[in-house]
Design a protein around this motif. Structure first.
Motif, PDB file in Angstrom:
ATOM      1  N   PRO A 116       0.316  32.444  32.602  1.00  0.00           N
ATOM      2  CA  PRO A 116       1.247  32.455  33.735  1.00  0.00           C
ATOM      3  C   PRO A 116       2.072  33.738  33.792  1.00  0.00           C
ATOM      4  N   ASN A 117       2.289  34.214  34.987  1.00  0.00           N
ATOM      5  CA  ASN A 117       3.162  35.354  35.234  1.00  0.00           C
ATOM      6  C   ASN A 117       4.557  34.797  35.533  1.00  0.00           C
ATOM      7  N   GLU A 118       5.538  35.090  34.676  1.00  0.00           N
ATOM      8  CA  GLU A 118       6.858  34.449  34.791  1.00  0.00           C
ATOM      9  C   GLU A 118       7.512  34.718  36.146  1.00  0.00           C
ATOM     10  N   GLU A 119       7.396  35.928  36.634  1.00  0.00           N
ATOM     11  CA  GLU A 119       8.010  36.259  37.932  1.00  0.00           C
ATOM     12  C   GLU A 119       7.418  35.395  39.034  1.00  0.00           C
ATOM     13  N   ASN A 120       6.106  35.201  38.975  1.00  0.00           N
ATOM     14  CA  ASN A 120       5.441  34.392  40.001  1.00  0.00           C
ATOM     15  C   ASN A 120       5.812  32.919  39.892  1.00  0.00           C
ATOM     16  N   PHE A 121       5.801  32.365  38.658  1.00  0.00           N
ATOM     17  CA  PHE A 121       6.047  30.928  38.608  1.00  0.00           C
ATOM     18  C   PHE A 121       7.509  30.588  38.917  1.00  0.00           C
ATOM     19  N   GLN A 122       8.416  31.549  38.757  1.00  0.00           N
ATOM     20  CA  GLN A 122       9.795  31.305  39.187  1.00  0.00           C
ATOM     21  C   GLN A 122       9.858  31.139  40.705  1.00  0.00           C
TER      22      GLN A 122
END
Length: 511
Positions: free
Chosen positions: A473-479
């Protein structure tokens, strides 16, 4: 050499793969057939077309693999669920095969939900009340085609039809039976309450057998055509969904299989049958000791196809001229848009929906459109909407099977790096892409090897399934997705009361 064949009887085609006993692919074949949609909500196939396709793909891979008569150790089957064929007193089809995608029984499904009988039957059968299921289909035929109903000797499915043609006997294994809505998954027998509702007897249904049961003595005419002897065992096998889990090594607790082809599903294996208190999940047999809990969705890759055909006609022409895939061009376009599509949301219910809402009247919608949004936003929002829907199914599964430990992703969408990353970001889980070819065929072959004693445990599949990629997962995206998902869920609840109204308008006015 020793070989095992896995056959998958699908909705649009039948596939067959020849494996050695280590799971290596030796040869494969595919044969398609027509889906009949003559009237609204119809989705039927000619059972003879499907039987011919089975014979064709078996013959192709036996010839391609140059298999000698003593080298073929077994043939094992996977099949699409929920199909229904009515057979007459002379053992001839009274109908075409009514597929899972046929929605003509919607009225009777809604009645079963409203009167409480549906909930009682679901609690025993594990099949959600929906027009896909033979339970609703037979009820529809009984009420709207009574002459046809009275002429019926047997109510069967596609795989039972194929085995009847090959061996002259009506037998259905637990896995396909567990998807009919008529089979008690706790007692492993036909459910009396469902039989009473339909006004049929067990004599009108196939004999029940285990997925690992085998049969020999193929009709000599077909044996000659295929070049196989009468002593080659045919394994009844299971349904395509549960075998896809096996085929990607998603059979341990907490290992989830997410599949997106034309439609899609989220599934996890459990050790005993369980049902969802709200009737949203299926529970189907893999073997009598392993069960698959999950939710199927109508709207997977078919939504991407709609976007391609209706919104990107110029790109289709460009792709043809460049001799590249239009889907690849659309994916490249979508990649340029940030996660969340700048606040554009899409509910992907273009063909009604099964899980998680189980509403045959559901319709699709874009929400949040502004002048800023472009066709590129719309294609990305459509892809995100498909994955949002699958994520809601996963949340439902967590309620009965616990939080997933890992995700195995398969299906046509898995070829797209964008979709794979999108899945990891929205699910907030690592996503593994197995390299196994045709997971349902491999699952069928492995089940066949187990049934015939060539392997001691289904876990042997782990040595046959490689890994091509893992996405984190890409943290920026899942936020971003964490902010949007609650809006997407609330909006679906707001729209739900109006789905039937707009569907009835469309049925009345749209030709």
């Amino acid at each position: 050499m020793e070989y095992m064949i896995g056959v998958d009887i699908g909705t649009t085609s039948t596939k067959s793969v020849l494996y050695d006993m280590k799971g290596k692919v030796i040869a494969h074949a595919n044969s398609g057939y027509q889906l009949y949609q003559d009237v609204p909500d119809m989705a039927e196939e000619d059972p003879e077309d499907i039987f011919d396709a089975v014979i064709e793909v078996l013959g192709q891979i036996i010839r391609k693999g140059k298999v000698k008569k003593d080298e073929l150790k077994g043939v094992s089957f996977s099949s699409a669920m929920h199909s229904l064929i009515l057979m007459d007193q002379d053992d001839q089809p009274l109908t075409r095969a009514i597929t899972w995608a046929d929605n003509r029984a919607a009225k009777y499904s809604e009645e079963l939900k409203a009167n409480g009988i549906g909930a009682e039957i679901y609690a025993k059968t594990g099949t959600p009340i929906h027009p896909m299921a033979p339970l609703s289909k037979i009820l529809w035929i009984k009420n709207e085609k009574p002459d046809l109903f009275k002429k019926t000797k047997k109510f069967i499915d596609l795989k039972t039809y194929v085995f009847f043609r090959l061996f002259g006997t009506y037998k259905m294994e637990y896995s396909i039976a567990s998807a009919t809505g008529i089979f008690n998954i706790f007692k492993l027998k036909w459910e009396p309450q469902a039989l009473d509702l339909l006004g049929i007897t067990t004599d009108q249904l196939p004999e029940l057998v285990e997925p690992t049961d085998t049969i020999t003595g193929i009709d000599s005419n077909y044996g000659k055509v295929l070049g196989i002897t009468k002593d080659v065992p045919f394994v009844f096998g299971a349904s395509d969904g549960v075998l896809s889990n096996l085929g990607v090594n998603a059979i341990d607790p907490g290992v989830v299989a997410v599949t997106i082809g034309t439609s899609g599903a989220v599934r996890v294996v459990v050790d005993k049958p369980v049902v969802d208190p709200n009737g949203r999940l299926f529970c189907y047999a893999l073997t009598k000791d392993k069960w698959v809990v999950g939710g199927p969705v109508n709207n997977g890759g078919i939504v991407f196809r709609w976007v391609k055909d209706q919104l990107f006609a110029p790109e289709k022409i460009t792709a043809e001229q460049m001799q590249v895939s239009t889907y690849d061009i659309l994916t490249q376009i979508a990649e340029k848009i940030p996660a969340g599509s700048d606040g554009l949301l899409f509910h992907p219910y273009l063909g009604g929906e099964r899980a998680p809402i189980w509403d045959a009247y559901a319709r699709g919608s874009f929400f949040g459109l502004t002048r800023k949004h472009t066709r590129a936003h719309m294609v990305r929002a459509a892809l995100e909407g498909i994955v949002y829907n699958l994520y809601i199914v996963m949340l439902t599964i967590e309620g009965v099977a616990g939080k997933p430990k890992s995700i195995q992703a398969t299906g046509g969408f898995a070829r797209s790096a964008l979709w794979r990353q999108m899945l990891a970001d929205i699910f907030e889980q690592d996503v593994t892409i197995p390299e196994s070819f045709e997971s349902s065929c491999l699952g069928a072959a492995v089940l066949g090897m187990y049934a015939l004693g060539y392997i001691d445990d289904l876990s042997a599949v782990k040595d046959m399934v490689g890994v091509t990629d893992v996405h984190k997962p890409n943290e920026e995206n899942f936020q971003v997705y964490r902010e949007l998902l609650p809006i997407w869920i609330r909006l679906s609840r707001v729209l739900e009361p109006e789905y039937k109204s707009i569907a009835e308008f469309q049925k009345k006015h749209v030709k």
